[in-house]
Design a protein around this motif. Structure first.
Motif, short mmCIF file in Angstrom:
data_model
loop_
_atom_site.label_atom_id
_atom_site.label_comp_id
_atom_site.label_asym_id
_atom_site.label_seq_id
_atom_site.Cartn_x
_atom_site.Cartn_y
_atom_site.Cartn_z
N ASP A 32 12.75 19.51 -30.05
CA ASP A 32 13.48 18.64 -28.65
C ASP A 32 14.70 19.72 -27.55
N ILE A 33 14.32 21.24 -27.07
CA ILE A 33 14.65 21.68 -26.15
C ILE A 33 14.01 21.36 -25.10
N LEU A 34 15.88 21.44 -23.46
CA LEU A 34 15.70 20.98 -22.61
C LEU A 34 15.34 21.89 -21.92
N PRO A 35 13.91 22.18 -21.09
CA PRO A 35 13.96 22.96 -19.36
C PRO A 35 14.91 23.26 -19.44
N PRO A 36 14.93 24.78 -18.72
CA PRO A 36 16.09 24.88 -18.40
C PRO A 36 16.01 24.24 -16.64
N LYS B 282 19.96 19.28 -18.27
CA LYS B 282 21.20 19.08 -19.26
C LYS B 282 21.20 17.55 -20.21
N VAL B 283 22.36 17.38 -21.29
CA VAL B 283 22.00 16.27 -21.54
C VAL B 283 23.32 15.34 -21.26
N TYR B 284 23.38 14.02 -21.21
CA TYR B 284 24.75 13.51 -21.26
C TYR B 284 25.05 11.84 -22.00
N GLY C 121 20.33 10.04 -22.17
CA GLY C 121 19.57 10.30 -20.49
C GLY C 121 20.23 12.24 -20.84
N HIS C 122 18.93 12.54 -20.28
CA HIS C 122 19.28 13.37 -19.73
C HIS C 122 19.05 13.64 -18.17
N THR C 123 19.41 14.92 -17.45
CA THR C 123 19.39 15.16 -16.00
C THR C 123 19.27 16.32 -15.74
N VAL C 124 19.17 17.13 -14.39
CA VAL C 124 19.76 17.86 -13.87
C VAL C 124 21.19 18.55 -13.94
N LEU D 65 26.94 13.65 -13.58
CA LEU D 65 27.15 12.67 -14.91
C LEU D 65 27.34 13.24 -15.83
N THR D 66 28.21 12.41 -16.33
CA THR D 66 28.40 12.96 -18.32
C THR D 66 28.35 11.74 -18.81
N LYS D 67 28.58 10.47 -18.73
CA LYS D 67 28.25 9.32 -18.85
C LYS D 67 27.82 8.43 -18.39
#
Length: 218
Positions: free
Chosen positions: A8-12, A15-17, A104-107, A112-114
């Motif tokens: 489940d490693i995110l793409p470069p 990030k996760v929030y 969730g995840h975003t760039v 955004l943190t939460k």
């Protein structure tokens, strides 16, 4: 929050929030129990679990799926949580979340943190519980960046009570009971009036007798 790991490693650059999803108006439905039921490959938490408005929902792991079920309280208490077959029981109404309720995840560039998403129960139909997102709050650190609100959906055949036929029966019973009480009250009032009239007629007869006795007319 369950962080992605291994496969489940995110793409470069991503990030996760944190995400907290809750259902705000459960207290409006005293005759319904709301239960979260998780399916998927990794379940290391209580499952199924009773939902309340003050706690965030969880699906525990990214690849899991969360379904919220509405269950009539009388049925829930008679059946017992451990005896309900969530896969096939026709007496429970489901709502399926199509996104991860834990995170969730975003760039990385996005501050955004939460986010907090507040759902509400809109109603029920014959086959499903109907929820809708009424408000979403986005945080940058501990500061609210944005707050969005949404309207209640208009859905054909949606009802506001879980068991419409039961409510109808209980309402008719209350109405009938009220009508019977009013009829009984009227009968008692009529009986009291008739009794009073009888007492007056007896008094008039006695007075008339004495008047005639002394040569007077009634």
């Amino acid at each position: 929050m369950i962080m992605p790991a291994n496969g489940d490693i995110l793409p470069p650059g991503m990030k996760v929030y944190d995400r907290c999803v809750s259902i705000s108006n459960l207290g409006d439905y005293h005759d319904v129990v709301f239960v979260g039921y998780i399916t998927g490959p990794v379940i290391q938490c209580e499952n199924p679990y009773i939902i309340n408005s003050s706690e965030c929902l969880t699906q525990f792991y990214k690849a899991n799926k969360l379904t919220v079920y509405a269950i009539e309280k009388d049925y829930f208490e008679n059946k017992g949580l451990e005896n309900i077959d969530f896969e096939s029981d026709p007496n429970i109404l489901p709502y399926n979340f199509d996104f991860n309720v834990d995170w969730g995840h975003t760039v990385v560039a996005n501050p955004l943190t939460k986010e907090e998403i507040y759902y509400s129960v809109a109603g029920f139909n014959d086959t499903a519980l109907i929820l809708y997102a009424e408000r979403k709050v986005s945080f940058y650190g501990s500061v609210i960046d944005r707050e969005e609100t949404y309207g209640k959906p208009s859905i054909p055949d949606m009802r506001v009570v879980f068991n419409e036929s039961k409510v109808k029966t209980e309402t008719e019973s209350l109405v009938n009971g009220s009508m019977e009480s009013k009829e009984a009250s009227k009968i008692n009032e009529t009986s009291d009036v008739n009794s009073s009239e009888g007492e007056l007629n007896l008094k008039d007869t006695i007075l008339c007798f004495f008047r005639k006795l002394f040569g007077n007319d009634c």
